[in-house]
Scaffold this active site. Structure first.
Site, PDB file in Angstrom:
ATOM      1  N   SER A 144       0.883  -1.172   0.000  1.00  0.00           N
ATOM      2  CA  SER A 144       0.000   0.000   0.000  1.00  0.00           C
ATOM      3  C   SER A 144       0.908   1.205   0.000  1.00  0.00           C
ATOM      4  O   SER A 144       2.096   1.101   0.305  1.00  0.00           O
ATOM      5  CB  SER A 144      -0.844  -0.003   1.290  1.00  0.00           C
ATOM      6  OG  SER A 144      -1.438   1.268   1.497  1.00  0.00           O
ATOM      7  N   TYR A 177      -1.830  -1.216  10.420  1.00  0.00           N
ATOM      8  CA  TYR A 177      -1.830  -1.321   8.950  1.00  0.00           C
ATOM      9  C   TYR A 177      -0.518  -0.778   8.377  1.00  0.00           C
ATOM     10  O   TYR A 177       0.119  -1.417   7.534  1.00  0.00           O
ATOM     11  CB  TYR A 177      -3.028  -0.537   8.413  1.00  0.00           C
ATOM     12  CG  TYR A 177      -3.319  -0.715   6.941  1.00  0.00           C
ATOM     13  CD1 TYR A 177      -4.103  -1.769   6.489  1.00  0.00           C
ATOM     14  CD2 TYR A 177      -2.820   0.177   6.004  1.00  0.00           C
ATOM     15  CE1 TYR A 177      -4.392  -1.922   5.139  1.00  0.00           C
ATOM     16  CE2 TYR A 177      -3.102   0.032   4.652  1.00  0.00           C
ATOM     17  CZ  TYR A 177      -3.886  -1.018   4.225  1.00  0.00           C
ATOM     18  OH  TYR A 177      -4.168  -1.172   2.882  1.00  0.00           O
TER      19      TYR A 177
HETATM   20  P1  NAD Z   1     -11.454  -6.040   0.200  1.00  0.00           P
HETATM   21  O1  NAD Z   1     -12.011  -5.929   1.578  1.00  0.00           O
HETATM   22  O2  NAD Z   1     -12.295  -5.732  -0.981  1.00  0.00           O
HETATM   23  O3  NAD Z   1     -10.812  -7.473  -0.035  1.00  0.00           O
HETATM   24  C1  NAD Z   1     -10.080  -8.129   0.947  1.00  0.00           C
HETATM   25  C2  NAD Z   1     -10.024  -9.590   0.619  1.00  0.00           C
HETATM   26  O4  NAD Z   1      -9.285 -10.251   1.645  1.00  0.00           O
HETATM   27  C3  NAD Z   1     -11.409 -10.249   0.573  1.00  0.00           C
HETATM   28  O5  NAD Z   1     -11.436 -11.241  -0.425  1.00  0.00           O
HETATM   29  C4  NAD Z   1     -11.522 -10.884   1.957  1.00  0.00           C
HETATM   30  O6  NAD Z   1     -12.413 -11.984   2.001  1.00  0.00           O
HETATM   31  C5  NAD Z   1     -10.094 -11.320   2.147  1.00  0.00           C
HETATM   32  N1  NAD Z   1      -9.748 -11.581   3.539  1.00  0.00           N
HETATM   33  C6  NAD Z   1      -9.900 -10.777   4.612  1.00  0.00           C
HETATM   34  N2  NAD Z   1      -9.478 -11.419   5.708  1.00  0.00           N
HETATM   35  C7  NAD Z   1      -9.073 -12.651   5.321  1.00  0.00           C
HETATM   36  C8  NAD Z   1      -8.541 -13.771   5.995  1.00  0.00           C
HETATM   37  N3  NAD Z   1      -8.342 -13.785   7.318  1.00  0.00           N
HETATM   38  N4  NAD Z   1      -8.240 -14.862   5.261  1.00  0.00           N
HETATM   39  C9  NAD Z   1      -8.454 -14.893   3.922  1.00  0.00           C
HETATM   40  N5  NAD Z   1      -8.938 -13.860   3.239  1.00  0.00           N
HETATM   41  C10 NAD Z   1      -9.250 -12.753   3.933  1.00  0.00           C
HETATM   42  O7  NAD Z   1     -10.156  -5.093   0.259  1.00  0.00           O
HETATM   43  P2  NAD Z   1      -9.190  -4.545  -0.895  1.00  0.00           P
HETATM   44  O8  NAD Z   1      -9.228  -3.072  -0.807  1.00  0.00           O
HETATM   45  O9  NAD Z   1      -9.387  -5.231  -2.180  1.00  0.00           O
HETATM   46  O10 NAD Z   1      -7.787  -4.973  -0.262  1.00  0.00           O
HETATM   47  C11 NAD Z   1      -6.932  -5.926  -0.842  1.00  0.00           C
HETATM   48  C12 NAD Z   1      -5.492  -5.588  -0.454  1.00  0.00           C
HETATM   49  O11 NAD Z   1      -5.149  -4.318  -1.012  1.00  0.00           O
HETATM   50  C13 NAD Z   1      -5.277  -5.475   1.050  1.00  0.00           C
HETATM   51  O12 NAD Z   1      -4.039  -6.040   1.395  1.00  0.00           O
HETATM   52  C14 NAD Z   1      -5.261  -3.980   1.271  1.00  0.00           C
HETATM   53  O13 NAD Z   1      -4.506  -3.629   2.391  1.00  0.00           O
HETATM   54  C15 NAD Z   1      -4.592  -3.512  -0.014  1.00  0.00           C
HETATM   55  N6  NAD Z   1      -4.812  -2.105  -0.326  1.00  0.00           N
HETATM   56  C16 NAD Z   1      -6.075  -1.604  -0.509  1.00  0.00           C
HETATM   57  C17 NAD Z   1      -6.213  -0.260  -0.828  1.00  0.00           C
HETATM   58  C18 NAD Z   1      -7.553   0.358  -1.056  1.00  0.00           C
HETATM   59  O14 NAD Z   1      -7.604   1.599  -1.170  1.00  0.00           O
HETATM   60  N7  NAD Z   1      -8.625  -0.385  -1.137  1.00  0.00           N
HETATM   61  C19 NAD Z   1      -5.090   0.555  -0.944  1.00  0.00           C
HETATM   62  C20 NAD Z   1      -3.838   0.015  -0.752  1.00  0.00           C
HETATM   63  C21 NAD Z   1      -3.709  -1.323  -0.452  1.00  0.00           C
END
Ligand code: NAD
Length: 256
Positions: A138, A151
């Site tokens: 991130s 985080y």
């Molecule tokens: P999201 O909530 O849409 O997806 C998260 C996914 O992780 C889901 O499929 C959920 O079921 C799964 N998950 C959560 N806990 C779990 C566990 N214990 N075991 C297995 N699966 C699990 O979120 P997202 O925004 O798509 O995030 C995905 C990644 O991207 C994360 O690592 C997040 O930190 C990173 N990220 C997101 C953003 C953003 O702005 N959305 C920015 C930077 C980084």
């Protein structure tokens, strides 16, 4: 480009993980999905792209579940060629109010799971002398934000793990890189939009604007599709010598 390869994407039932899984499937890779919630829908979306798809419901906070998932992937498709460590959660609170259980869960899911999946994927990748490990860090792997201690600590850890994984395999065909997105409008971020809307008495659209205004000069969310294309680039021949990078896609967040 990726025909005959298998990609395992953790946390791919939603958001960024699903976007990356689809982009890799469009290149012909077979996919192992993982994550909570509905998986039949995402599975059907991937299958419609003409590749084989399997699902494992490992809880990424548990090393033993990750071991079962990696074994399942190898048993199903032979081996994992592309590992995308993506599963992640968020919790927002000041350090003195941060629930200890949330700290432990974030470190386990956002950081330790990448270590476990990587250590289990590497032997087969090294034997094949080809592999791609893509860690979804991130922008919070590069800079901090208040009230996101666990985080930010986990994501800085992911960037560090990425560098060490890249270095330990630098003379092989196995590369490891991190992707550092700014705001992406997934369920993880929608929760933060909702909290802002309630706290400030704003509409959903207004709260999104405030969120972007605080950090992202482009005033645009990055999309899972764009992140998927970056993952495809890391898997391409042009990515053969891209090693240990922390590549931001952040609308200018860290350029300020
Ligand atoms: P999201 O909530 O849409 O997806 C998260 C996914 O992780 C889901 O499929 C959920 O079921 C799964 N998950 C959560 N806990 C779990 C566990 N214990 N075991 C297995 N699966 C699990 O979120 P997202 O925004 O798509 O995030 C995905 C990644 O991207 C994360 O690592 C997040 O930190 C990173 N990220 C997101 C953003 C953003 O702005 N959305 C920015 C930077 C980084």
């Amino acid at each position: 480009m990726l025909q005959g390869k298998t990609a395992l994407v953790t946390g791919s039932t939603s958001g960024i993980g699903l976007g990356i899984a689809k982009a890799l499937a469009k290149q012909g890779a077979h996919i192992v999905l993982n994550g909570f919630g509905d998986f039949a829908g995402p599975k059907a979306e991937i299958a419609a792209l003409g590749v084989k798809v399997a699902y494992h419901g490992a809880d990424m906070s548990k090393a033993s579940d990750i071991e079962s998932m990696m074994k399942f992937a190898a048993d199903t498709f032979g081996q994992v060629d592309i590992l995308v460590n993506n599963a992640g959660i968020q919790h927002v609170a000041k350090i003195e109010d941060f629930p200890v259980e949330r700290w432990d869960a974030i470190i386990a899911i956002n950081l330790s799971s990448a270590f476990h999946a990587t250590r289990l994927a590497l032997p087969a990748m090294k034997a094949a002398n080809w592999g791609r490990i893509i860690n979804i860090a991130s922008i919070h792997g590069l800079v901090g934000s208040a009230e996101k201690s666990a985080y930010v600590a986990a994501k800085h850890g992911v960037v560090g793990l990425t560098k060490v994984t890249a270095l330990e395999n630098a003379t092989t065909g196995v590369t490891c890189n991190a992707i550092c997105p700014g705001w992406v409008l997934t369920p993880l971020v929608q929760k933060q939009v909702d909290a802002k809307a309630v706290a400030m008495g704003l509409s959903n659209e207004e709260a999104k604007k405030v969120l972007l205004q605080e950090k992202e000069p482009s005033m645009q969310f990055t999309t899972p599709e764009e992140l998927g294309e970056l993952a495809v680039f890391f898997c391409s021949a042009a990515g053969n010598n891209v090693r240990g990078a922390a590549w931001n896609m952040d609308g200018g967040w860290t350029a300020q």
